[in-house]
Design a protein around this motif. Structure first.
Motif, PDB file in Angstrom:
ATOM      1  N   TYR A  50       0.898  66.719  75.405  1.00 44.57           N
ATOM      2  CA  TYR A  50      -0.207  67.655  75.251  1.00 44.57           C
ATOM      3  C   TYR A  50       0.280  68.841  74.439  1.00 44.57           C
ATOM      4  N   HIS A  51      -0.328  69.099  73.297  1.00 43.19           N
ATOM      5  CA  HIS A  51       0.161  70.102  72.362  1.00 43.19           C
ATOM      6  C   HIS A  51      -0.486  71.475  72.540  1.00 43.19           C
ATOM      7  N   GLY A  52      -1.361  71.633  73.508  1.00 46.20           N
ATOM      8  CA  GLY A  52      -1.996  72.934  73.702  1.00 46.20           C
ATOM      9  C   GLY A  52      -1.056  73.933  74.346  1.00 46.20           C
ATOM     10  N   LYS A  53      -1.403  75.201  74.235  1.00 44.06           N
ATOM     11  CA  LYS A  53      -0.594  76.261  74.837  1.00 44.06           C
ATOM     12  C   LYS A  53      -1.128  76.658  76.209  1.00 44.06           C
ATOM     13  N   THR A  54      -2.366  76.244  76.504  1.00 46.37           N
ATOM     14  CA  THR A  54      -2.965  76.544  77.802  1.00 46.37           C
ATOM     15  C   THR A  54      -3.596  75.280  78.367  1.00 46.37           C
ATOM     16  N   ALA A  55      -3.805  75.296  79.679  1.00 50.37           N
ATOM     17  CA  ALA A  55      -4.483  74.200  80.374  1.00 50.37           C
ATOM     18  C   ALA A  55      -5.350  74.806  81.463  1.00 50.37           C
ATOM     19  N   ARG A  56      -6.263  74.027  81.985  1.00 55.65           N
ATOM     20  CA  ARG A  56      -7.137  74.492  83.070  1.00 55.65           C
ATOM     21  C   ARG A  56      -6.800  73.712  84.333  1.00 55.65           C
ATOM     22  N   VAL A  57      -6.816  74.394  85.471  1.00 52.25           N
ATOM     23  CA  VAL A  57      -6.447  73.766  86.736  1.00 52.25           C
ATOM     24  C   VAL A  57      -7.599  73.848  87.729  1.00 52.25           C
ATOM     25  N   LEU A  58      -7.721  72.813  88.546  1.00 53.10           N
ATOM     26  CA  LEU A  58      -8.745  72.765  89.588  1.00 53.10           C
ATOM     27  C   LEU A  58      -8.121  72.146  90.821  1.00 53.10           C
ATOM     28  N   ARG A  59      -8.188  72.856  91.924  1.00 48.53           N
ATOM     29  CA  ARG A  59      -7.660  72.323  93.182  1.00 48.53           C
ATOM     30  C   ARG A  59      -8.819  71.827  94.026  1.00 48.53           C
ATOM     31  N   ASP A  60      -8.675  70.597  94.496  1.00 52.44           N
ATOM     32  CA  ASP A  60      -9.669  70.006  95.391  1.00 52.44           C
ATOM     33  C   ASP A  60      -8.913  69.423  96.577  1.00 52.44           C
ATOM     34  N   GLY A  61      -8.888  70.175  97.679  1.00 54.20           N
ATOM     35  CA  GLY A  61      -8.131  69.742  98.851  1.00 54.20           C
ATOM     36  C   GLY A  61      -6.632  69.790  98.571  1.00 54.20           C
ATOM     37  N   MET A  71     -11.409  71.244  78.593  1.00 51.49           N
ATOM     38  CA  MET A  71     -11.915  70.415  79.703  1.00 51.49           C
ATOM     39  C   MET A  71     -12.325  69.019  79.252  1.00 51.49           C
ATOM     40  N   ALA A  72     -11.866  68.570  78.096  1.00 47.29           N
ATOM     41  CA  ALA A  72     -12.249  67.255  77.590  1.00 47.29           C
ATOM     42  C   ALA A  72     -11.407  66.136  78.207  1.00 47.29           C
ATOM     43  N   TYR A  73     -10.153  66.437  78.577  1.00 47.51           N
ATOM     44  CA  TYR A  73      -9.247  65.393  79.070  1.00 47.51           C
ATOM     45  C   TYR A  73      -8.579  65.820  80.366  1.00 47.51           C
ATOM     46  N   LEU A  74      -8.464  64.874  81.288  1.00 48.98           N
ATOM     47  CA  LEU A  74      -7.663  65.080  82.488  1.00 48.98           C
ATOM     48  C   LEU A  74      -6.237  64.718  82.116  1.00 48.98           C
ATOM     49  N   LEU A  75      -5.346  65.692  82.135  1.00 57.38           N
ATOM     50  CA  LEU A  75      -3.966  65.455  81.712  1.00 57.38           C
ATOM     51  C   LEU A  75      -3.133  64.804  82.805  1.00 57.38           C
ATOM     52  N   THR A  76      -3.232  65.332  84.020  1.00 55.98           N
ATOM     53  CA  THR A  76      -2.460  64.780  85.133  1.00 55.98           C
ATOM     54  C   THR A  76      -2.997  65.325  86.454  1.00 55.98           C
ATOM     55  N   THR A  77      -2.555  64.730  87.535  1.00 57.55           N
ATOM     56  CA  THR A  77      -2.880  65.222  88.880  1.00 57.55           C
ATOM     57  C   THR A  77      -1.583  65.385  89.661  1.00 57.55           C
ATOM     58  N   HIS A  78      -1.589  66.301  90.621  1.00 57.17           N
ATOM     59  CA  HIS A  78      -0.423  66.554  91.468  1.00 57.17           C
ATOM     60  C   HIS A  78      -0.894  66.672  92.912  1.00 57.17           C
ATOM     61  N   ASN A  79      -0.057  66.195  93.835  1.00 55.92           N
ATOM     62  CA  ASN A  79      -0.297  66.450  95.249  1.00 55.92           C
ATOM     63  C   ASN A  79       0.253  67.838  95.559  1.00 55.92           C
TER      64      ASN A  79
END
Length: 136
Positions: A50-61, A71-79
């Motif tokens: 991913y070549h961007g300098k920023t990303a957006r995060v969303l926590r769900d549970g 917000m076009a692509y989901l890059l990854t998920t983390h527990n």
């Protein structure tokens, strides 16, 4: 239910999942030089591709979703855990497949061994590497 709750229920409406609302719910985070975003005091990995300098995060549970900045692509998920160790994503530092590069010009460099110089006999008396020594 008390009277205040009844009044609130009359004016409350459910929000739709609009694009503008997602931008509000997913705050933008700067990606560090080593490929992590910081969220709630912890660091979560972002794929190197991913070549961007920023990303957006969303926590769900217990899951953190990391999206591209638009917000076009989901890059990854983390527990999300209480551990304060860095959370790496799968293939975080894997480089994309790259073609092998060939030179554009032919190589003209030549390596040669320089011959040993001819010794000047007038300095031969100072050659202390001779084995026969002072036997003369």
């Amino acid at each position: 239910m008390n009277i205040h709750s009844e009044r609130c229920l009359k004016v409350v409406s459910i929000l739709d999942d609009s694009y503008e609302l997602l931008f509000y719910l997913c705050p933008e985070r700067r990606i560090s030089f080593d490929g992590f975003v910081s969220y709630e005091g912890r660091r979560f990995g972002v794929p190197y591709t991913y070549h961007g300098k920023t990303a957006r995060v969303l926590r769900d549970g217990d899951t953190l979703y990391i999206y591209s900045s638009d917000m076009a692509y989901l890059l990854t998920t983390h527990n999300v855990t209480w551990a304060h160790r860095d959370s790496f994503c799968e293939n975080q530092y894997a480089l994309p497949e790259q073609p092998e590069e060939f030179p554009t010009m032919p190589v003209k460099t030549v390596i040669k061994q320089v011959p040993e110089p001819v010794r000047d006999l007038s300095f031969e008396k100072f050659n202390f590497s001779k084995e026969d020594g002072w036997d003369e």
